[in-house]
Structures are given as C-alpha cells and as structure tokens.
Design a protein around this motif. Structure first.
Motif, short mmCIF file in Angstrom:
data_model
loop_
_atom_site.label_atom_id
_atom_site.label_comp_id
_atom_site.label_asym_id
_atom_site.label_seq_id
_atom_site.Cartn_x
_atom_site.Cartn_y
_atom_site.Cartn_z
N HIS A 141 -10.13 7.32 9.16
CA HIS A 141 -9.36 6.76 8.51
C HIS A 141 -8.61 5.55 8.31
O HIS A 141 -8.91 4.63 9.52
CB HIS A 141 -7.96 8.34 8.80
N PHE A 142 -9.50 4.66 6.72
CA PHE A 142 -8.23 3.92 7.19
C PHE A 142 -7.49 3.07 5.80
O PHE A 142 -7.09 4.07 5.21
CB PHE A 142 -9.97 3.45 5.86
N HIS A 143 -7.05 2.12 5.86
CA HIS A 143 -6.16 1.21 5.29
C HIS A 143 -7.19 0.36 4.28
O HIS A 143 -7.94 -0.11 4.39
CB HIS A 143 -5.07 0.05 5.94
N ILE A 144 -7.13 1.32 3.17
CA ILE A 144 -7.63 0.37 1.95
C ILE A 144 -6.48 -0.31 1.17
O ILE A 144 -5.55 -0.35 1.20
CB ILE A 144 -8.70 1.36 1.88
N SER A 145 -7.36 -0.93 -0.10
CA SER A 145 -6.37 -1.65 -0.77
C SER A 145 -6.02 -1.28 -2.37
O SER A 145 -4.96 -1.54 -2.95
CB SER A 145 -6.95 -2.79 -1.27
N ASP A 146 -6.80 -0.15 -2.69
CA ASP A 146 -6.95 0.76 -4.22
C ASP A 146 -7.56 1.76 -3.70
O ASP A 146 -9.01 2.14 -3.85
CB ASP A 146 -7.29 -0.25 -5.36
N LEU A 147 -7.05 2.96 -4.01
CA LEU A 147 -7.38 4.15 -4.25
C LEU A 147 -8.51 4.56 -4.81
O LEU A 147 -8.89 5.36 -4.91
CB LEU A 147 -6.56 4.85 -4.38
#
Length: 289
Positions: A177-183
């Motif tokens: 599970h990742f934090h990302i900057s743009d879904l």
C-alpha cells in the motif's frame, strides 16, 4: 477491450532501505517472527518465514540514512504479510502484545489485520483473510471493506497456549500500500498499463484506490493521504527500494514488459527479471514463476 492482468499474478519480495541493519534484524526476527535466510556482507540481509527458501523481505542498510516525516512523501504506507489462517494471526497478536510494542488493528470485513512499525518507521500489516466465499461487492462492483475493531479476545482465545515459533509456513507478501501524488496517474499506470483490476474505487470518499489480480481483495493499495503532489522519497532516505510482481510464466511476463515499453515506460531487463519505476519513484521488480 480493457486489458486485465493475468489472474495468477502474485506479489513477491519487498526490499527496504534501513538505517541500522543489526537493529532491524533483531526486530524482524524477535518481534515480527521472520527468519534470516541469507546475508550479503555487513549491509544486506534477506528474510523468510518458517521453512521458506525464497525471501519475503530484503533489508539494506544505507549509510547516514535520512528519515522522512510520516505521510509527507510518495512511497510506502505499509507492506502486508499474509498469514495462512486465523489461528496464526491470534498467535502473532499474543506475541506482539508480549513484545510490548504499539499495535494498531482493523477488521476489514474481507480480512483481519494488525499494524506495527519497524524501527525506521516502515509500516507493516500482519493479517489473515476471511474465506473468499464470504467477500461481498456493492452495486458498483467494489468489494465491501470496513474498518471495524478486530475481535481481539476471539483471536487470543483461538491462539490459546500454542507457542509462537515464528511466522508459519505458507506466509506470503499479500499486498503493498503506497502513498502516491495523483490517483488518476496511478490508475493509468497500475490499471490501464499493468492491468491490475480496480476492485475498490474509493477515490471520491477516501481518496484511495485498491487493485488486484484474479479477484483478490487487493494486491496494490494507493492513496493521496500524504497530499496531492507529494514529493518522492529521496534515494538516501529510509523507505521502500522495490516490490516484486511475479507473473505466472515467461509468456505473460514478456507480454507485460512489451506493453509497458510500447506505452513509453522505461524497462531495464536483466536475465529473468526486469525493473521499472512507477510515476511516483517506486521501483518495481518484475519476474515470472
């Protein structure tokens, strides 16, 4: 026709950058219950579960490693260790409680999960699935997943006095599970290009997507809880170095790499594996069974 990843695709080893290998070895052996499989020099170690012959986790010590503020960058939110049954989860829960560390928990309807952090702040989920026959979908074909309290007493009662001897045979990496900057950028890469099926589209109400192969509740979690536009984790900081996608055979592996290349993704090939970088600086190791 929408491209869908091969249903037998699974995840493999996760590699993390750490600041103190000896400290991390002690934690992953004594607290988590993994076993050192091999060591390479003074700075790298691999781990597996009981009786395993392939790594689930690799740690590499980075000299003078920086530590970023939680939820401030795109990168690892947690990696998830899937246990083979509920009894094993109960035994693990009792062991973690006896170790005296802080434990988070959540009943996600499809699974029951415990959450801890390693000494460098890497998030770890240790969980067990409920039978797939009990998983339900809503009218939009999203898996119904909750965040209710775990039945701690029931898990401990199930564990009884069975001794903890490490994570059992059959333990695998269940998801990442990742934090990302743009879904939407994440949707394009993981769903449209790699072909992971969106199984929970929570982009509007919890700013997250969950994707999988073969109808699993999720192999990949993606969220923007670190903020839209969150920067990449620096390469000299603790964090995830790569996670692994394992295709069923060489044919589907080659097809996947060709599809990425045809869509402008840089693919670095070496022997029977390849490396690609997702749009958020998260490296993916791709191989096949």
């Amino acid at each position: 026709m929408t491209y869908s990843i091969h249903p037998n695709t699974v995840l493999g080893e996760v590699k993390l950058r750490v600041s103190d290998l000896e400290r991390s070895i002690l934690f992953y052996e004594k607290v988590v219950g993994l076993t050192v499989l091999s060591r390479s020099g003074k700075h790298t170690a691999s781990f597996t579960a009981k009786g395993g012959s392939t790594p689930l986790l690799i740690l590499e010590e980075i000299p003078n490693a920086k530590r970023v503020t939680p939820r401030s960058h795109a990168g690892l939110y947690h990696f998830a260790i899937l246990l083979p049954d509920r009894t094993s989860l109960g035994i693990a829960l009792r062991h973690l409680a006896e170790a005296g560390i802080e434990i988070g928990q959540g009943d996600h309807t499809v699974s029951e999960a415990l959450y801890i952090n390693d000494p460098d702040g890497h998030g770890i989920e240790i969980y067990a699935d409920r039978p797939r026959s009990t998983w339900k979908k809503d009218e939009h074909h999203n898996y119904i997943m909750g965040t209710d309290p775990v039945d701690v007493e029931g898990l401990l009662q199930l564990a009884g006095n069975i001794p903890f001897t490490g994570l059992p045979a059959g333990t695998i990496i269940g998801h990442v599970h990742f934090h990302i900057s743009d879904l939407e950028v994440a949707r394009h890469f993981y769903n449209h290009l790699l072909g992971f099926d969106i199984v929970v589209d929570a982009s509007r109400y919890m700013h997250a997507l969950f994707a999988s192969a073969g109808g699993y509740h999720h192999h990949i979690g993606l969220n923007v809880w670190a903020g839209k536009g969150a920067p990449k984790v620096p390469s000299d900081a603790v964090g995830i170095d790569y996670f692994t996608i394992i295709f069923e055979n060489q044919t589907v592996y080659e097809e996947a790499l060709t599809r990425l290349e045809q869509n402008g993704v840089s693919v670095s090939r070496k022997a029977e594996e390849a490396r690609v970088m997702d749009p958020f600086g998260i490296q993916i190791r791709i191989t096949h069974a």
